[in-house]
Write an enzyme that holds these catalytic residues in place. Structure first.
Site, mmCIF file in Angstrom:
data_model
loop_
_atom_site.group_PDB
_atom_site.id
_atom_site.type_symbol
_atom_site.label_atom_id
_atom_site.label_comp_id
_atom_site.label_asym_id
_atom_site.label_seq_id
_atom_site.Cartn_x
_atom_site.Cartn_y
_atom_site.Cartn_z
ATOM 1 N N GLU A 12 18.750 -70.952 -14.256
ATOM 2 C CA GLU A 12 17.903 -71.768 -13.378
ATOM 3 C C GLU A 12 18.639 -72.967 -12.785
ATOM 4 O O GLU A 12 18.076 -74.059 -12.657
ATOM 5 C CB GLU A 12 16.658 -72.258 -14.153
ATOM 6 C CG GLU A 12 15.818 -71.144 -14.761
ATOM 7 C CD GLU A 12 15.262 -70.167 -13.724
ATOM 8 O OE1 GLU A 12 14.958 -70.609 -12.599
ATOM 9 O OE2 GLU A 12 15.166 -68.971 -14.049
ATOM 10 N N THR A 16 21.067 -68.089 -7.175
ATOM 11 C CA THR A 16 20.590 -67.217 -6.107
ATOM 12 C C THR A 16 20.515 -67.960 -4.780
ATOM 13 O O THR A 16 20.882 -67.422 -3.728
ATOM 14 C CB THR A 16 19.216 -66.629 -6.465
ATOM 15 O OG1 THR A 16 19.335 -65.887 -7.682
ATOM 16 C CG2 THR A 16 18.707 -65.707 -5.376
ATOM 17 N N VAL A 17 20.063 -69.193 -4.814
ATOM 18 C CA VAL A 17 19.999 -69.996 -3.591
ATOM 19 C C VAL A 17 21.407 -70.256 -3.060
ATOM 20 O O VAL A 17 21.652 -70.182 -1.851
ATOM 21 C CB VAL A 17 19.261 -71.322 -3.847
ATOM 22 C CG1 VAL A 17 19.260 -72.190 -2.594
ATOM 23 C CG2 VAL A 17 17.828 -71.047 -4.286
ATOM 24 N N LYS A 34 24.302 -57.504 -7.388
ATOM 25 C CA LYS A 34 23.740 -58.038 -8.627
ATOM 26 C C LYS A 34 24.024 -57.022 -9.730
ATOM 27 O O LYS A 34 23.382 -55.967 -9.799
ATOM 28 C CB LYS A 34 22.230 -58.257 -8.475
ATOM 29 C CG LYS A 34 21.567 -58.899 -9.695
ATOM 30 C CD LYS A 34 21.839 -60.386 -9.768
ATOM 31 C CE LYS A 34 21.065 -61.037 -10.908
ATOM 32 N NZ LYS A 34 21.285 -62.491 -10.982
ATOM 33 N N ASP A 47 16.603 -60.766 -7.406
ATOM 34 C CA ASP A 47 17.426 -61.785 -6.765
ATOM 35 C C ASP A 47 17.970 -61.334 -5.414
ATOM 36 O O ASP A 47 18.070 -62.144 -4.479
ATOM 37 C CB ASP A 47 18.578 -62.179 -7.686
ATOM 38 C CG ASP A 47 18.099 -62.966 -8.901
ATOM 39 O OD1 ASP A 47 16.978 -63.510 -8.855
ATOM 40 O OD2 ASP A 47 18.854 -63.045 -9.891
ATOM 41 N N GLY A 110 22.710 -65.937 -15.627
ATOM 42 C CA GLY A 110 22.976 -67.064 -16.505
ATOM 43 C C GLY A 110 24.369 -67.626 -16.274
ATOM 44 O O GLY A 110 24.819 -67.778 -15.144
ATOM 45 N N PRO A 203 20.037 -79.031 -1.248
ATOM 46 C CA PRO A 203 18.864 -79.872 -1.515
ATOM 47 C C PRO A 203 17.823 -79.151 -2.350
ATOM 48 O O PRO A 203 17.581 -77.952 -2.181
ATOM 49 C CB PRO A 203 18.334 -80.188 -0.114
ATOM 50 C CG PRO A 203 18.844 -79.092 0.755
ATOM 51 C CD PRO A 203 20.174 -78.700 0.178
ATOM 52 N N GLY A 205 14.516 -77.678 -3.327
ATOM 53 C CA GLY A 205 13.470 -77.159 -2.467
ATOM 54 C C GLY A 205 13.979 -76.412 -1.249
ATOM 55 O O GLY A 205 13.183 -76.030 -0.386
#
Length: 246
Positions: A12, A16-17, A34, A47, A110, A203, A205
């Site tokens: 987390e 992915t972003v 992936k 993902d 991870g 950023p 969000g």
């Protein structure tokens, strides 16, 4: 041809972003692989689907294994009774994709040394297997912004050096609008402990909206080495904190 393995300092942290941001800014065909998706049932978006949503691009995406429980890949494979995914399988898939795509992004699960099978093989072993095929992979490390990230970044960088793998740089996966003291200080310290440049700060969000708004945010948040316009020195200086008493 560039092969970039994307790993994180933990779960987390925004892998992915970050993968989507790099893909959004790349020129030419891009493939996203992936090796092992966990915590997603058959038919549910994983993902790679998120990368497609965020970029809004026609990417080649591939998922080699999927396990329904949100666990480490080796544990999830064992509990599901499904076969694990190994370094050789991943390296062959990367080679196949690299033959037709200037950029291949491989997103891990991870952190770097998360186990994928009962033999304890990891994303690092997958990158080494790709290197053995002459693919010259590099690693992009996605780090958290706050307290504790220096230790996990240093440990990951040390593990990469021990395995002869190239750490291309570090990207902060979620930079808040109001960073605290540790986050601001970490901007200067992260490249030092990593022994590699800071290549962006996405950023917090950024994944709320895909398509062109996401691409614009990615361009402003990633360094030129990743296709963006972000300036690490200027960003660090803008958030610099004077020592107490000065």
């Amino acid at each position: 041809m560039t092969v970039l393995f994307v790993t994180g300092t933990g779960t987390e942290v925004g892998k992915t972003v970050a993968t989507a941001a790099v893909a959004a800014l790349a020129d030419g065909p891009v493939a996203v692989l992936k090796p092992g998706q966990t915590g997603v049932a058959p038919g549910e978006p994983g993902d790679v689907a998120e990368v497609l949503r965020l970029t809004g691009r026609d990417l080649t995406v591939r998922e080699l294994a999927r396990y329904p429980e949100p666990l480490a890949p080796d544990t999830a494979a064992r509990r599901s009774g499904l076969p694990p995914v190994g370094p050789g399988q991943v390296a062959e898939a990367v080679a196949e994709l690299a033959a037709e795509h200037p950029l291949v992004l491989v997103e891990g699960a991870g952190g770097l040394l998360v186990r994928y099978d009962d033999e304890g093989r990891t994303l690092a072993d997958m990158a080494r297997a790709a290197a053995a095929l002459g693919l010259a992979p590099a690693v992009l490390l996605v780090a958290s912004a706050g307290l504790g990230t220096l230790n996990t970044t240093a440990l990951t960088a040390e593990a990469l050096r021990a395995r002869g793998l190239d750490l291309r740089g570090v990207v902060i996966g979620a930079w808040p609008a109001e960073p605290d003291l540790a986050m601001r200080c970490n901007l200067a310290d992260l490249p030092t402990v990593a022994g590699a440049p800071l290549l962006g700060a996405l950023p917090l969000g950024a994944a709320a909206v895909g398509g062109e708004p996401f691409t614009a945010a990615a361009r402003a948040a990633l360094a030129p080495a990743l296709g963006g316009t972000w300036d690490a020195a200027a960003f660090t200086a803008a958030h610099a904190v004077a020592p107490p008493g000065r």
